[in-house]
Enzyme design. Structure first.
Site, PDB file in Angstrom:
ATOM      1  N   SER A  36       0.802  -1.227   0.000  1.00 26.19           N
ATOM      2  CA  SER A  36       0.000   0.000   0.000  1.00 26.19           C
ATOM      3  C   SER A  36       0.831   1.271   0.000  1.00 26.19           C
ATOM      4  O   SER A  36       0.324   2.333  -0.380  1.00 26.19           O
ATOM      5  CB  SER A  36      -0.941   0.007   1.209  1.00 26.19           C
ATOM      6  OG  SER A  36      -0.210  -0.060   2.424  1.00 26.19           O
ATOM      7  N   ASP A 340      -2.710   8.798   7.611  1.00 23.71           N
ATOM      8  CA  ASP A 340      -3.928   8.136   8.109  1.00 23.71           C
ATOM      9  C   ASP A 340      -3.663   7.164   9.250  1.00 23.71           C
ATOM     10  O   ASP A 340      -4.493   6.329   9.558  1.00 23.71           O
ATOM     11  CB  ASP A 340      -4.626   7.399   6.963  1.00 23.71           C
ATOM     12  CG  ASP A 340      -3.734   6.341   6.321  1.00 23.71           C
ATOM     13  OD1 ASP A 340      -2.603   6.135   6.792  1.00 23.71           O
ATOM     14  OD2 ASP A 340      -4.179   5.721   5.331  1.00 23.71           O
ATOM     15  N   HIS A 343      -0.124   5.181   6.799  1.00 22.31           N
ATOM     16  CA  HIS A 343       0.667   5.605   5.644  1.00 22.31           C
ATOM     17  C   HIS A 343       1.135   7.046   5.818  1.00 22.31           C
ATOM     18  O   HIS A 343       0.793   7.700   6.809  1.00 22.31           O
ATOM     19  CB  HIS A 343      -0.165   5.470   4.364  1.00 22.31           C
ATOM     20  CG  HIS A 343      -0.777   4.115   4.193  1.00 22.31           C
ATOM     21  ND1 HIS A 343      -2.088   3.837   4.536  1.00 22.31           N
ATOM     22  CD2 HIS A 343      -0.251   2.954   3.728  1.00 22.31           C
ATOM     23  CE1 HIS A 343      -2.347   2.559   4.288  1.00 22.31           C
ATOM     24  NE2 HIS A 343      -1.253   2.001   3.805  1.00 22.31           N
TER      25      HIS A 343
END
Length: 373
Positions: A36, A340, A343
């Site tokens: 991610s 967040d 990340h």
């Protein structure tokens, strides 16, 4: 973070290595693999899954102005690298009606270095929700070759002029036992398997013709709000007095990065005509924590820009994560290094990309220092 002096010493020693037979260049293409941290939207190629908060605003609020599937408020590190090298932003490899002659991004959120069978054998199969492991991404790469090359030799010629970014990998592998609340000794036992998987992937790409590869390490995860929130009840002695980060998780990250750097040294010796770059996520994030003002960040405890109040002062709540109802974004993400809770912000990725391109966050830098503007 308490192991930081040792880590930096290892980095300094390893940075004495430079392969004189290969010089940095402007690249014809970039091929990226990962999770991610560098996913550009592969989970959204066939429509947005209902569960995917990262495909909703405020993700993508900066630069793009809309969510792209990137786990950030805007660009990610590979975007900055592509722009600096004069290449288009890498399209997700699963994108339809895209051209991949200048590169492709195979990364997908949730990816692991190990295949699902590895975790199933340890009773952790339910903790892995994505089948896009590192070696699955390599298969996707193989399947793409006929669309970008007219022959095997044509592929080798292209790949010799391309930059390959392999990672980071490992974060989700370790998350499987961590979030199953297994003992840390059991988590550490995974490190040799993960590093070996990354090494094998690098060798596979070298066999395909790659001569310039970037291999990132993992993050100092003990500084991230998701871990600080879930493990908020750890004894006080487990938190770094200066940073507030969880020591045991940063020790895990340090151990992975140390073993990975040793593996890279072995690969360099085995393939003297190939340049293998270790890319550092750990050190810049530590610097964001300890010297935030140098990067334009607020000096504050590890805190998510986008989230909702939860346990502690981290602005992270598992029931109201960024993109979910009840979560909001801070007024200016450029003032935060964490986006967040899991990340990074676009601003953080920009600083890291510059450090990979020109130093000091890469061993050796992707481009010569004289190329820096």
């Amino acid at each position: 973070m308490d192991n930081l002096p040792i880590f930096l010493s290892l980095l300094l020693v390893s940075s004495l290595y430079l392969n004189p037979t290969v010089s940095a260049q402007r690249y014809a293409a970039i091929f990226n693999f990962g999770d991610s941290l560098v996913d550009a939207g592969n989970l959204c190629a066939d429509g947005i899954p209902a569960y995917l908060a990262t495909a909703r605003l405020p993700y993508g609020m900066n630069f793009f102005g809309y969510p792209t599937g990137r786990c950030s408020d805007g660009r990610i590190v590979t975007d900055f690298i592509a722009q600096e090298l004069g290449l288009p932003l890498l399209p997700p490899s699963k994108a339809h009606n895209a051209t991949f002659h200048r590169g492709a991004n195979f990364a997908i959120t949730g990816a692991t270095a190990m295949d699902i069978s590895f975790f199933e054998g340890r009773g952790l199969g339910k903790n892995i929700w994505n089948a896009g492991s590192l070696h699955t991404q390599l298969k996707w790469f193989d399947e793409m070759k006929p669309s970008i090359c007219s022959s095997p030799q044509d592929c080798r010629d292209l790949f010799r002029r391309s930059l390959f970014i392999v990672g980071e990998f490992g974060g989700n592998d370790y998350n499987a036992p961590i979030f199953a609340f297994r003992k840390m000794d059991e988590v550490h036992e995974l490190i040799p398997f993960v590093v070996d998987s990354i090494s094998k992937a690098v060798e596979k790409l070298i066999a395909d013709g790659a001569v310039e590869l970037v291999v990132p390490g993992v993050l100092p995860i003990g500084c991230f709000p998701v871990y600080l929130t879930i493990f908020n009840n750890e004894p006080v002695k487990n938190f770094g007095p200066q940073s507030g980060c969880l020591r045991n998780f940063n020790t895990l990250a340090w151990a992975h990065n140390s073993m990975l750097q040793r593996a890279i040294l072995r690969l360099r010796n085995k393939y003297p005509g190939v340049r293998i770059i270790y890319a550092d996520y750990y050190t810049p994030i530590v610097q964001f924590m300890l010297h935030p003002e140098k990067f334009g960040f607020y000096k504050q405890p590890p805190r998510a820009c986008c989230g909702a109040a939860g346990m502690g002062s981290y602005n992270f709540n598992l029931t109201a994560k960024c993109g979910d109802p009840g979560a909001t974004a801070c007024a200016d993400p450029k003032t935060h290094w964490n986006w967040d809770g899991i990340h990074l912000t676009e601003a953080s990725y920009g600083h890291i990309a510059k450090g990979w391109l020109y130093g000091p966050f890469a061993d050796p830098p992707i481009l010569p220092r004289s190329s820096a503007q």
